[in-house]
Design a protein around this motif. Structure first.
Motif, PDB file in Angstrom:
ATOM      1  N   GLN A  52       8.533 -12.154   0.762  1.00 50.76           N
ATOM      2  CA  GLN A  52       7.953 -12.737  -0.447  1.00 50.76           C
ATOM      3  C   GLN A  52       6.527 -12.259  -0.728  1.00 50.76           C
ATOM      4  N   ASP A  65      -6.174 -13.204   0.794  1.00 50.55           N
ATOM      5  CA  ASP A  65      -5.236 -13.949  -0.047  1.00 50.55           C
ATOM      6  C   ASP A  65      -3.878 -13.260   0.037  1.00 50.55           C
ATOM      7  N   GLU A  67      -0.701 -13.065  -1.939  1.00 50.42           N
ATOM      8  CA  GLU A  67      -0.088 -13.371  -3.222  1.00 50.42           C
ATOM      9  C   GLU A  67       1.410 -13.102  -3.098  1.00 50.42           C
ATOM     10  N   ARG A  72       2.944 -17.931  -6.146  1.00 49.76           N
ATOM     11  CA  ARG A  72       2.237 -18.750  -5.154  1.00 49.76           C
ATOM     12  C   ARG A  72       1.223 -17.883  -4.414  1.00 49.76           C
ATOM     13  N   VAL A  73       0.084 -18.494  -4.038  1.00 47.76           N
ATOM     14  CA  VAL A  73      -0.969 -17.791  -3.300  1.00 47.76           C
ATOM     15  C   VAL A  73      -1.306 -18.601  -2.063  1.00 47.76           C
ATOM     16  N   TYR A  74      -1.408 -17.920  -0.916  1.00 49.61           N
ATOM     17  CA  TYR A  74      -1.859 -18.540   0.330  1.00 49.61           C
ATOM     18  C   TYR A  74      -3.147 -17.860   0.741  1.00 49.61           C
ATOM     19  N   PRO A 129      -2.002 -23.061   0.825  1.00 50.18           N
ATOM     20  CA  PRO A 129      -1.596 -22.802  -0.560  1.00 50.18           C
ATOM     21  C   PRO A 129      -2.738 -23.153  -1.512  1.00 50.18           C
ATOM     22  N   GLU A 131      -4.550 -22.313  -5.693  1.00 50.66           N
ATOM     23  CA  GLU A 131      -4.475 -21.784  -7.054  1.00 50.66           C
ATOM     24  C   GLU A 131      -5.836 -21.205  -7.373  1.00 50.66           C
TER      25      GLU A 131
END
Length: 139
Positions: A52, A65, A67, A72-74, A129, A131
């Motif tokens: 992913q 980061d 992406e 979704r971004v972690y 997680p 934003e």
């Protein structure tokens, strides 16, 4: 014995030129004030699925980061600064599973003499997680 899968993550910039309690002295995995600013939107995770991961902007020597496909971004705040990660903005890792976990070691990649060489090894933190936040938001 199965052979480990090797994955290399390079940011475009570089191409162009475990749930354990924190030990005393260990850094928090909470996102900090890096560009771009972020807002936490869930609980930290120990692992994310490799398939992913879309891209991995390196924000500094200790922040990456991740992406993901689907948006979704972690944000991963490394427990320790990783020498020259922010300079070269590229890293690699070896894994035997289909996930990238906080127990993994990443290795910086450096351009030396027209080639790419593996550099310092650094541990990952937890995947938080987030934003991205518009800097004008809240004014």
């Amino acid at each position: 014995m199965p052979r480990p899968l090797t994955f290399t993550i390079l940011s475009l910039t570089a191409l162009a030129a475990a749930c354990a309690p924190m030990e005393e002295g260990e850094r928090s995995s909470e996102p900090t004030a890096y560009d771009p600013p972020v807002r936490v939107v869930g609980e930290a995770r120990n692992c994310i699925p490799l398939a992913q991961i879309r891209q991995t902007p390196v924000r500094s020597d200790d922040v990456i980061d991740f992406e993901m496909r689907g948006g979704r971004v972690y944000r991963n705040v490394l427990p320790n600064s990783c020498p020259q990660l922010g300079l070269w903005e590229a890293f690699t890792y070896d894994t035997e599973i289909s996930q990238l976990c906080s127990a993994e070691i990443i290795y910086t990649l450096q351009q030396i003499g027209g080639g790419v060489q593996r550099g310092a090894g650094c541990g990952l933190g937890r995947f938080v997680p987030v934003e991205y936040v518009d800097e004008d938001e809240g004014e």
